[in-house]
Design an enzyme around this catalytic site. Structure first.
Site, PDB file in Angstrom:
ATOM      1  N   ASP A 239       0.814  -1.210   0.000  1.00  0.00           N
ATOM      2  CA  ASP A 239       0.000   0.000   0.000  1.00  0.00           C
ATOM      3  C   ASP A 239       0.854   1.269   0.000  1.00  0.00           C
ATOM      4  O   ASP A 239       2.053   1.242   0.284  1.00  0.00           O
ATOM      5  CB  ASP A 239      -0.898   0.029   1.236  1.00  0.00           C
ATOM      6  CG  ASP A 239      -2.069  -0.928   1.147  1.00  0.00           C
ATOM      7  OD1 ASP A 239      -2.093  -1.752   0.223  1.00  0.00           O
ATOM      8  OD2 ASP A 239      -2.959  -0.852   2.020  1.00  0.00           O
TER       9      ASP A 239
ATOM     10  N   HIS B 109       3.608  -2.301   3.294  1.00  0.00           N
ATOM     11  CA  HIS B 109       3.647  -0.946   2.761  1.00  0.00           C
ATOM     12  C   HIS B 109       4.983  -0.708   2.071  1.00  0.00           C
ATOM     13  O   HIS B 109       6.039  -0.853   2.701  1.00  0.00           O
ATOM     14  CB  HIS B 109       3.423   0.079   3.874  1.00  0.00           C
ATOM     15  CG  HIS B 109       2.034   0.036   4.429  1.00  0.00           C
ATOM     16  ND1 HIS B 109       1.613  -0.960   5.295  1.00  0.00           N
ATOM     17  CD2 HIS B 109       0.951   0.842   4.207  1.00  0.00           C
ATOM     18  CE1 HIS B 109       0.330  -0.760   5.597  1.00  0.00           C
ATOM     19  NE2 HIS B 109      -0.091   0.312   4.949  1.00  0.00           N
TER      20      HIS B 109
END
Length: 418
Positions: free
Chosen positions: A201, A354
């Site tokens: 992400d 992430h």
């Protein structure tokens, strides 16, 4: 790719010359262009079919699915996917011929991808014959890198890969690409035992190129849920990363335009803005928008689920959260993964990471892939859900959007239908 028996020698690349890089020719899909070249230098991203003949019996053929740039001392040719180009070292004038009239490469020549060269000791390029490594760009200041600053305006195509600037895709006249019948639900697991999905992400970010390199090393495909205006502007510095993810065979997905939090407190108009603004970014960069969406921090209410599903999106969360974005140490992230996979025995995990967290990219991911890359069939989110259709859709650009990132555009609201 087949290898020839007589391996020709290839130049390391053209030397920079005074007076610029020469003319530029863009080849339209379905045609070939014959151009005069003095020497041949090839830089490829996964792309199209390119046949280069130096006139000395050597031929280079690259068969890869995105954009390829071929640079020579006198000519730069940008190839659009689906195009074949033949460049010959001869006195033949430049011309464009139908694809059906392509001259086949001589069968006696070697077939290979030309290496791009060797950069200087400090990553320098463009002088002393220094050429950036494969996939790297030579910036206007003479250093190798992979971000928009290196690959965009001012990039030196004679000393490294340069990001082509494609024409803006035609604006669709309707939204027929959307499927309004997508089930309004949140998905947290892959469906087939043995399949697993790696997701990242908040990109594009500074560690994107490193992450792509380690995923390639272990032959693992992943899904990148990207923002338009978060850590990097995807329409500026981060554009090269967005395209590089797609070129490497990974899946792109939407994570809202500016990552507003808490997302589940956004109004219907604000939610539509975050979705449509991010669609606009993807359409400008790749010509389409993803069909997959993840809400920031997984926060989403029932009304938003219905609203976003009606726009044609499958809504994805996760079954394992490494909690790297919550400030947990990389050791804690590794322990969390081990607990879920080795103790709790998750059979088809969907894992959240992430790409903007340095320790995730440099510690956790290499450790994880060394330990677990062969335990599961690592596929994209679409594939792990049994969806083998194209995970992208055609949608119109957002009316009034400038295709840039400014602080004032992070928040906004749209009316239904915009």
């Amino acid at each position: 790719m087949p290898q020839g028996t007589d391996e020709p020698s290839y130049p390391a690349g053209p030397q920079p010359t005074e007076g610029g890089n020469g003319p530029t020719a863009t080849v339209i899909p379905g045609s070939t262009e014959t151009v005069v070249v003095a020497s041949t230098f090839v830089s490829t991203l996964p792309g199209t079919v390119a046949t280069i003949s130096t006139g000395h019996g050597s031929t280079v053929i690259s068969r890869l699915p995105a954009t390829t740039t071929i640079s020579t001392a006198h000519t730069i040719v940008t190839i659009v996917p689906g195009t074949t180009i033949i460049a010959s070292h001869s006195s033949i004038p430049s011309s464009v011929t139908p694809a059906s009239h392509i001259t086949p490469a001589p069968s006696s020549t070697s077939t290979r991808i030309v290496p791009t060269g060797t950069p200087g000791p400090d990553g320098q390029c463009g002088v002393k014959g220094w050429i950036c490594g494969k996939g790297e760009c030579c910036s206007s200041s003479g250093y190798c890198g992979t971000s928009e600053e290196y690959c965009g305006n001012g990039c030196n195509p004679a000393a490294g890969f340069c990001l082509p600037t494609p024409p803006l895709p035609p604006v669709p006249t309707d939204i027929s690409g959307r499927d309004s019948n997508v089930p309004a639900k949140i998905i947290e697991n892959c469906v087939n035992k043995g399949d697993a999905a790696f997701t990242f992400d908040d990109g594009p970010g500074a560690y994107n190129a490193e992450l792509l390199a380690v995923l390639k090393k272990y032959n693992v495909k992943a899904t990148f849920f990207m923002n338009g205006h978060n850590y990097e502007c995807a329409l500026g510095q981060g554009a090269a990363s967005v395209r590089a993810v797609l070129a490497a065979g990974h899946q792109l997905a939407s994570h809202t335009w500016s990552h507003p939090m808490p997302f589940d407190k956004q109004s219907a108009g604000q939610t539509l803005y975050q979705v449509r603004k991010n669609e606009d970014m993807f359409v400008r960069l790749i010509g389409e928008s993803p069909k997959y969406f993840r809400p920031p921090q997984g926060q989403i209410n029932d009304a938003q689920v219905k609203q976003i599903a009606a726009l044609g999106y499958k809504i994805i969360n996760w079954s394992i959260d490494t909690e790297d974005s919550l400030g947990k140490t990389w050791q804690t992230s590794e322990k969390t993964i081990q607990t879920e996979l080795d103790v709790n025995k998750q059979q088809h995990p969907l894992i959240l990471n992430h790409e903007v967290i340095e320790t995730t990219v440099r510690q956790v991911i290499p450790w994880f892939l060394e330990k677990y890359s062969k335990r599961f069939n690592w596929v994209t989110v679409a594939e792990c859900l049994g969806d083998y259709s194209k995970p992208y859709m055609t949608v119109p650009l957002l009316a009034g959007s400038t295709g840039t990132c400014v602080d004032s555009d992070k928040d906004g609201s749209l009316l239904p239908g915009q």
